[in-house]
Design an enzyme around this catalytic site. Sequence first.
Site, short mmCIF file in Angstrom:
data_model
loop_
_atom_site.label_atom_id
_atom_site.label_comp_id
_atom_site.label_asym_id
_atom_site.label_seq_id
_atom_site.Cartn_x
_atom_site.Cartn_y
_atom_site.Cartn_z
N ASP A 1 -10.54 3.54 4.52
CA ASP A 1 -10.97 2.14 4.47
C ASP A 1 -12.50 2.03 4.37
O ASP A 1 -13.02 0.96 4.04
CB ASP A 1 -10.53 1.41 5.74
N LYS B 1 0.84 -1.20 0.00
CA LYS B 1 0.00 0.00 0.00
C LYS B 1 0.87 1.25 0.00
O LYS B 1 0.64 2.19 -0.77
CB LYS B 1 -0.92 0.01 1.24
N GLN C 1 -4.25 -1.00 9.74
CA GLN C 1 -4.29 -2.35 9.18
C GLN C 1 -4.89 -3.32 10.19
O GLN C 1 -4.54 -3.32 11.37
CB GLN C 1 -2.86 -2.79 8.79
N1 GUN Z 1 -6.99 -6.37 6.54
C1 GUN Z 1 -7.42 -7.11 5.49
N2 GUN Z 1 -7.97 -6.30 4.55
C2 GUN Z 1 -7.88 -5.04 5.02
C3 GUN Z 1 -8.26 -3.78 4.50
O1 GUN Z 1 -8.83 -3.64 3.41
N3 GUN Z 1 -7.98 -2.71 5.28
C4 GUN Z 1 -7.39 -2.84 6.49
N4 GUN Z 1 -7.19 -1.73 7.20
N5 GUN Z 1 -7.03 -3.98 7.00
C5 GUN Z 1 -7.27 -5.08 6.26
#
Ligand code: GUN
Length: 283
Positions: A117, A50, A94
């Site tokens: 998110d 990311k 995350q």
């Molecule tokens: N863990 C698995 N997928 C995601 C996501 O799309 N965003 C976040 N913050 N954590 C995750």
Amino acid sequence: MTAQILDGKALAARIRDEIAGKIATLGFRPGLAVVIVGNDPASAVYVRNKEQAAGAAGLAARTIALAANTSEAALLGLISELNADPATDGILVQLPLPAHIRAQLVIEAIDPAKDVDGFHPLNAGRLALGMPAIIPCTPRGIMRLLALSGHALQGARAAVLGRSAIVGRPAAALLTAADATVTLLHSRSRDVATECRRAEIVIAAVGRAEMVRGDWIAEGAVVIDVGIHRGADGKLRGDVAFDECAARAGAITKVPGGVGPMTIASLLENTLEAALSRRARPG
Ligand code: GUN
């Protein structure tokens, strides 16, 4: 039938280029803060991807890595600082978080305008009501892949397998908003294979390797595979038994190279849009 492969990797690269082009004309760099707590290896890979994609597109991206024993109060303190920081347009924490931290409390502490998110209840609620909202990244990417398939959504029967807050529920809301007829299937559903076989669109987000078999898929259906599992042989697999399902589907995604890259491209879109709308009405 030979299924069309919905190439998420190529589509995501195009979207990232578009975003980079827009950011280059802005005169400022939208800021993204990615917070990771602890050392879950899969999360570390996702976070690195990311940050790298965000930096390459011209965002001011930074990862804040906290030790696994960070207290809930300390994490909430960091979130308030990021909420107040004018250079931070998007905040992503995350998941999963260590067990001693209440993830829901952390999500609810994020300024909904910076919630790239789309997990805050305000954004989730607005999406559920069909109102403008920040859309969770994976479902947003799924909708782009469905558009790429060319399959009309209006009136289409769609089966969503899995009711998670991150994928299944928001994907069902987006499909509903796009006028599909949605069946949301989950671990307590009866006759999942039969329900699935009735669908023109199948979104598999169950978290079980190759659970969706070829005989669950209607001839010509569009199949989107959200799963990612590493087998004992080191190979990545999805929630869909690819070869069997591709033999019947009209269009299908692969793992890797399908939904995963689209999730990251959507994060960049969400961050750019959050920056533009926040800066249009500062404060
Ligand atoms: N863990 C698995 N997928 C995601 C996501 O799309 N965003 C976040 N913050 N954590 C995750």
